[in-house]
Design a protein around this motif. Structure first.
Motif, PDB file in Angstrom:
ATOM      1  N   VAL A 183       0.899  -1.295   0.089  1.00 11.17           N
ATOM      2  CA  VAL A 183      -0.189  -0.127  -0.085  1.00 11.17           C
ATOM      3  C   VAL A 183       0.790   1.428   0.022  1.00 11.17           C
ATOM      4  CG1 VAL A 183      -1.754  -0.906   0.770  1.00 11.17           C
ATOM      5  CG2 VAL A 183       0.008   0.543   2.678  1.00 11.17           C
ATOM      6  N   GLU A 184       0.509   2.174  -0.080  1.00 10.62           N
ATOM      7  CA  GLU A 184       0.647   3.764  -0.655  1.00 10.62           C
ATOM      8  C   GLU A 184       1.367   4.294   0.830  1.00 10.62           C
ATOM      9  OE1 GLU A 184       2.202   4.551  -3.014  1.00 10.62           O
ATOM     10  OE2 GLU A 184       0.939   3.831  -4.325  1.00 10.62           O
ATOM     11  N   GLY A 185       2.158   5.296   0.912  1.00  8.24           N
ATOM     12  CA  GLY A 185       2.819   5.371   2.765  1.00  8.24           C
ATOM     13  C   GLY A 185       3.223   4.337   3.696  1.00  8.24           C
ATOM     14  N   GLU A 186       3.131   5.315   5.191  1.00  3.32           N
ATOM     15  CA  GLU A 186       4.050   4.341   5.751  1.00  3.32           C
ATOM     16  C   GLU A 186       2.743   3.350   7.041  1.00  3.32           C
ATOM     17  OE1 GLU A 186       7.092   4.083   9.789  1.00  3.32           O
ATOM     18  OE2 GLU A 186       6.894   5.882   8.484  1.00  3.32           O
ATOM     19  N   PHE A 187       2.009   2.075   6.843  1.00  2.00           N
ATOM     20  CA  PHE A 187       1.149   1.462   8.281  1.00  2.00           C
ATOM     21  C   PHE A 187       1.518   2.271   9.239  1.00  2.00           C
ATOM     22  CE2 PHE A 187      -2.399  -0.679   8.918  1.00  2.00           C
ATOM     23  CZ  PHE A 187      -3.504  -0.294   7.992  1.00  2.00           C
ATOM     24  N   LYS A 225      10.330   3.419  -0.975  1.00  2.00           N
ATOM     25  CA  LYS A 225       9.248   3.754  -1.879  1.00  2.00           C
ATOM     26  C   LYS A 225       8.196   4.219  -1.056  1.00  2.00           C
ATOM     27  CE  LYS A 225      10.676  -0.433  -4.593  1.00  2.00           C
ATOM     28  NZ  LYS A 225      10.198  -1.921  -5.127  1.00  2.00           N
ATOM     29  N   GLN A 226       8.465   4.391  -0.014  1.00  2.00           N
ATOM     30  CA  GLN A 226       6.757   5.295   0.212  1.00  2.00           C
ATOM     31  C   GLN A 226       5.710   3.536   0.339  1.00  2.00           C
ATOM     32  OE1 GLN A 226       7.138   8.018   2.956  1.00  2.00           O
ATOM     33  NE2 GLN A 226       9.118   7.440   3.145  1.00  2.00           N
ATOM     34  N   GLN A 227       6.066   2.522   1.329  1.00  2.00           N
ATOM     35  CA  GLN A 227       4.702   2.052   0.411  1.00  2.00           C
ATOM     36  C   GLN A 227       5.169   0.480   1.663  1.00  2.00           C
ATOM     37  OE1 GLN A 227       5.653   0.389  -2.821  1.00  2.00           O
ATOM     38  NE2 GLN A 227       5.277   1.427  -4.819  1.00  2.00           N
ATOM     39  N   SER A 228       4.308  -0.018   2.300  1.00  2.00           N
ATOM     40  CA  SER A 228       3.722  -0.745   3.151  1.00  2.00           C
ATOM     41  C   SER A 228       3.590  -2.003   2.227  1.00  2.00           C
ATOM     42  CB  SER A 228       2.719  -0.229   4.426  1.00  2.00           C
ATOM     43  OG  SER A 228       3.930   0.809   4.809  1.00  2.00           O
ATOM     44  N   LEU A 229       3.775  -3.291   3.634  1.00  2.00           N
ATOM     45  CA  LEU A 229       3.220  -4.305   2.989  1.00  2.00           C
ATOM     46  C   LEU A 229       2.619  -4.979   3.991  1.00  2.00           C
ATOM     47  CD1 LEU A 229       3.712  -7.048   1.178  1.00  2.00           C
ATOM     48  CD2 LEU A 229       6.004  -7.928   2.258  1.00  2.00           C
ATOM     49  N   LEU A 230       2.074  -5.434   3.558  1.00  2.00           N
ATOM     50  CA  LEU A 230       0.288  -5.340   4.597  1.00  2.00           C
ATOM     51  C   LEU A 230       0.170  -7.502   4.256  1.00  2.00           C
ATOM     52  CD1 LEU A 230      -2.301  -2.273   4.771  1.00  2.00           C
ATOM     53  CD2 LEU A 230      -0.178  -2.924   5.694  1.00  2.00           C
ATOM     54  N   ASP A 231       0.016  -7.929   5.893  1.00  2.00           N
ATOM     55  CA  ASP A 231      -0.634  -9.330   5.349  1.00  2.00           C
ATOM     56  C   ASP A 231      -2.603  -8.782   5.673  1.00  2.00           C
ATOM     57  OD1 ASP A 231      -0.221 -12.531   5.698  1.00  2.00           O
ATOM     58  OD2 ASP A 231      -2.224 -11.663   6.765  1.00  2.00           O
ATOM     59  N   VAL A 232      -3.644  -9.317   5.072  1.00  2.00           N
ATOM     60  CA  VAL A 232      -4.779  -9.769   5.189  1.00  2.00           C
ATOM     61  C   VAL A 232      -5.205 -10.917   5.447  1.00  2.00           C
ATOM     62  CG1 VAL A 232      -6.646  -7.455   4.522  1.00  2.00           C
ATOM     63  CG2 VAL A 232      -4.619  -7.155   3.506  1.00  2.00           C
TER      64      VAL A 232
END
Length: 279
Positions: A173-177, A211-218
């Motif tokens: 996702v975009e940004g820092e989660f 990249k200012q992106q966060s990897l999330l588990d959903v």
């Protein structure tokens, strides 16, 4: 072919018994028989008999008075080439696939040659029919189940409806989660979609500062159309590559993978587990 034929539909009442489908279509359209055979194989020709309408792929099918032929011709759709999926497991009555970006879960009246179900019908040995059990967005990739019997489709659909199939996804996702979104304390989104209850849980795995992106588990409790994408966007962190709910100028493919699936086989009662990040 003229531009006027780039997209059209035609409905032809059969007035003479015994004529071949391809001959009737050739007499009623500007398409050659060779073109029509390809169109039929790609699922853009249908036949109505009484109250039943189904795809017609066999060019030499003899038709009867009272039937209706339908052709839905769209050059753009028919010229598309399906990406190749990966067969993960063939269980006989159903199979598990890794669907690539761009492949459809099901077709439309304009064709079905780019669908996972049609691919399964054409490439599995022994050859079998294929039925839709659940859907995965065209722009998403990952695990999907295809049934090969109507009974299997009903049983597996029942497992989805009763939430007995566990599915997990990973998204960029975009940004820092939020760092507070841990396994023990995921961010919960309880937001109705199209008037239907929908719940998702998001856990942060890592943040890519460059990249200012966060990897999330959903994990999701429900399965609504575009649920993960809409819920992520509602948090201010749209999925990377989501030009519908995020940045319309985004050039990347949608970064949404259905990587994990677990359920009890409705035929053997064995626990089945599939994980694309391990296998």
């Amino acid at each position: 072919m003229s531009s006027s034929l780039a997209r059209f539909e035609k409905h032809i009442n059969v007035t003479e018994s015994g004529k071949l489908a391809v001959d009737i279509l050739a007499s009623e359209t500007a398409l050659s028989k060779q073109q029509l055979k390809k169109v039929m194989l790609k699922g853009a020709v249908w036949v109505t008999t009484g109250k039943k309408t189904q795809r017609l792929r066999r060019a030499k099918r003899q038709l009867d008075i009272g039937q209706t032929l339908h052709i839905y011709y769209d050059e753009h759709v028919l010229d598309c080439e399906p990406a190749e999926p990966e067969l993960i497991a063939d269980m006989g009555q159903y199979s598990i696939w890794n669907k690539p970006y761009g492949m459809l879960s099901q077709g439309s009246k304009w064709g079905d040659h780019c669908t996972i179900t049609r691919w399964a019908e054409q490439h599995l040995t022994p050859q079998r029919n294929a039925f839709v059990v659940h859907r995965l967005d065209r722009a998403a990739n990952g695990l999907i189940i295809v049934a090969h019997e109507k009974k299997a489709a009903a049983l597996l659909s029942g497992l989805f409806q009763s939430r007995q199939i566990e599915k997990r996804y990973q998204i960029w996702v975009e940004g820092e989660f939020s760092e507070q979104a841990t396994v023990d304390n995921p961010v919960k989104v309880d937001l109705d979609l199209d008037g239907r209850h929908a719940v998702s849980f998001f856990t942060r795995l890592k943040f890519d500062a460059s990249k200012q992106q966060s990897l999330l588990d959903v994990r999701i409790e429900t399965g609504r159309k575009h649920q993960i994408r809409q819920h992520a966007a509602s948090l201010g962190h749209p999925v990377v590559g989501d030009r519908l709910y995020g940045n319309i100028l985004q050039q990347e493919n949608l970064q949404l993978k259905a990587y994990f699936m677990a359920f009890r086989c409705p035929y053997t009662a064995e626990e089945k587990q599939f994980n694309l990040l391990i296998n």
